[in-house]
Design a protein around this motif. Sequence first.
Motif, PDB file in Angstrom:
ATOM      1  N   ALA A  50       0.848  -1.190   0.000  1.00  0.00           N
ATOM      2  CA  ALA A  50       0.000   0.000   0.000  1.00  0.00           C
ATOM      3  C   ALA A  50       0.882   1.238   0.000  1.00  0.00           C
ATOM      4  O   ALA A  50       1.790   1.357   0.821  1.00  0.00           O
ATOM      5  N   ASP A  51       0.627   2.166  -0.910  1.00  0.00           N
ATOM      6  CA  ASP A  51       1.443   3.380  -0.973  1.00  0.00           C
ATOM      7  C   ASP A  51       1.030   4.361   0.125  1.00  0.00           C
ATOM      8  O   ASP A  51      -0.141   4.451   0.482  1.00  0.00           O
ATOM      9  N   PHE A  52       1.993   5.074   0.643  1.00  0.00           N
ATOM     10  CA  PHE A  52       1.711   6.112   1.637  1.00  0.00           C
ATOM     11  C   PHE A  52       2.468   7.398   1.369  1.00  0.00           C
ATOM     12  O   PHE A  52       2.165   8.437   1.952  1.00  0.00           O
ATOM     13  N   LEU A  53       3.448   7.367   0.485  1.00  0.00           N
ATOM     14  CA  LEU A  53       4.243   8.558   0.180  1.00  0.00           C
ATOM     15  C   LEU A  53       4.675   8.484  -1.276  1.00  0.00           C
ATOM     16  O   LEU A  53       4.945   7.399  -1.805  1.00  0.00           O
ATOM     17  N   GLY A  54       4.742   9.634  -1.940  1.00  0.00           N
ATOM     18  CA  GLY A  54       5.174   9.644  -3.322  1.00  0.00           C
ATOM     19  C   GLY A  54       5.553  11.039  -3.769  1.00  0.00           C
ATOM     20  O   GLY A  54       5.492  12.004  -2.993  1.00  0.00           O
ATOM     21  N   VAL A  55       5.961  11.146  -5.027  1.00  0.00           N
ATOM     22  CA  VAL A  55       6.278  12.442  -5.627  1.00  0.00           C
ATOM     23  C   VAL A  55       5.433  12.593  -6.882  1.00  0.00           C
ATOM     24  O   VAL A  55       5.274  11.659  -7.666  1.00  0.00           O
ATOM     25  N   SER A  56       4.884  13.787  -7.072  1.00  0.00           N
ATOM     26  CA  SER A  56       3.885  14.017  -8.095  1.00  0.00           C
ATOM     27  C   SER A  56       4.350  15.047  -9.113  1.00  0.00           C
ATOM     28  O   SER A  56       5.080  15.990  -8.785  1.00  0.00           O
ATOM     29  N   ALA A  57       3.877  14.883 -10.347  1.00  0.00           N
ATOM     30  CA  ALA A  57       4.161  15.847 -11.410  1.00  0.00           C
ATOM     31  C   ALA A  57       3.185  17.017 -11.385  1.00  0.00           C
ATOM     32  O   ALA A  57       3.310  17.941 -12.192  1.00  0.00           O
ATOM     33  N   SER A  58       2.229  16.991 -10.469  1.00  0.00           N
ATOM     34  CA  SER A  58       1.253  18.071 -10.341  1.00  0.00           C
ATOM     35  C   SER A  58       1.306  18.654  -8.939  1.00  0.00           C
ATOM     36  O   SER A  58       1.357  17.917  -7.961  1.00  0.00           O
ATOM     37  N   TYR A  59       1.260  19.975  -8.819  1.00  0.00           N
ATOM     38  CA  TYR A  59       1.304  20.572  -7.481  1.00  0.00           C
ATOM     39  C   TYR A  59      -0.034  20.496  -6.761  1.00  0.00           C
ATOM     40  O   TYR A  59      -0.111  20.776  -5.557  1.00  0.00           O
ATOM     41  N   VAL A  60      -1.115  20.092  -7.465  1.00  0.00           N
ATOM     42  CA  VAL A  60      -2.417  19.944  -6.805  1.00  0.00           C
ATOM     43  C   VAL A  60      -2.733  18.485  -6.474  1.00  0.00           C
ATOM     44  O   VAL A  60      -3.762  18.189  -5.878  1.00  0.00           O
ATOM     45  N   GLY A  61      -1.838  17.553  -6.869  1.00  0.00           N
ATOM     46  CA  GLY A  61      -2.034  16.155  -6.547  1.00  0.00           C
ATOM     47  C   GLY A  61      -2.350  15.301  -7.751  1.00  0.00           C
ATOM     48  O   GLY A  61      -2.670  15.798  -8.835  1.00  0.00           O
ATOM     49  N   GLY A  62      -2.229  13.982  -7.576  1.00  0.00           N
ATOM     50  CA  GLY A  62      -2.364  13.053  -8.683  1.00  0.00           C
ATOM     51  C   GLY A  62      -1.076  12.998  -9.491  1.00  0.00           C
ATOM     52  O   GLY A  62      -0.087  13.662  -9.154  1.00  0.00           O
ATOM     53  N   SER A  63      -1.055  12.184 -10.541  1.00  0.00           N
ATOM     54  CA  SER A  63       0.106  12.100 -11.441  1.00  0.00           C
ATOM     55  C   SER A  63       1.381  11.720 -10.707  1.00  0.00           C
ATOM     56  O   SER A  63       2.456  12.270 -10.994  1.00  0.00           O
ATOM     57  N   ASN A  64       1.292  10.784  -9.750  1.00  0.00           N
ATOM     58  CA  ASN A  64       2.497  10.357  -9.046  1.00  0.00           C
ATOM     59  C   ASN A  64       3.437   9.620  -9.999  1.00  0.00           C
ATOM     60  O   ASN A  64       3.019   8.744 -10.748  1.00  0.00           O
ATOM     61  N   ARG A  65       4.713   9.985  -9.953  1.00  0.00           N
ATOM     62  CA  ARG A  65       5.716   9.343 -10.801  1.00  0.00           C
ATOM     63  C   ARG A  65       6.445   8.229 -10.057  1.00  0.00           C
ATOM     64  O   ARG A  65       6.991   7.315 -10.664  1.00  0.00           O
TER      65      ARG A  65
END
Length: 258
Positions: A132-147
């Motif tokens: 289960a994911d709990f942390l990530g980095v995203s290409a969008s500053y509003v959320g979603g699009s985790n790379r």
Amino acid sequence: MKKVIFTLALAAFAFTGNAQILKKDLLQGYKDGDKLEKSVYSEKTAPIAINTWCGAFSSKPNTNPSPTIGKELVYEGYAEKGPSISIGGYPAGTKGARFSIYSMTDGKQYGRGTFYLSCLVNFSKLGASGMADFLGVSASYVGGSNRANIYVAREGSDRIRFGTSLLKVKAETTMAYDYDKTHLLVLKLDYANQKVSLFVDPELTAEEPAEASCVAEGDAENVLKHAIRSISFRNRSGFIGNVGNFRWCNSWAGVIAE
């Protein structure tokens, strides 16, 4: 004379390390019990709340409450201090999850080279049987699009494992780790070599470890080609723990720097 040279060398190393820390003190000014989110992105095109934790944009409003601030985590040799985010903590009967976003930029400066997200985590309960994911980095500053994400899973009844991803390509650690123990996690994004690596409890020496705990390699359909604009935290019901002491760096020297 030798002592002077050694002192100057240490000072130069510390300066170099600090120069490579792009973001730190992500929970500065918070205290135990505070709400994490300062606001919520209600539109995809909302102006960026720079260097701020906000509720991620969602087409369907999320009624789960903002995460709250919890205890300080400490790991010997890791210099980042301060409080953490409490994982879980939902009222009884609450289900689902909520994304919170730390918006770093609306530009493209974090889209070439190598970047490291380091943090401390401590889990005492996991609510899911699989990764289960709990942390990530995203290409969008509003959320979603985790790379890239960091995952956690149960290993038997008393151990846990971690994992990472490059878009849809996932990798898991072969080693298992203790509950109720603070672990240092370092997520590495290597744009040139199309790799995402996760280091779990690495030795904090001047040299980056030769081998990561797990590595996700890109392919024709899973490519690191978009800039990172935010750090994404996913709070899940049924989980109990803490995550904090974040750093965003462009070298290993930044991770280990004082």
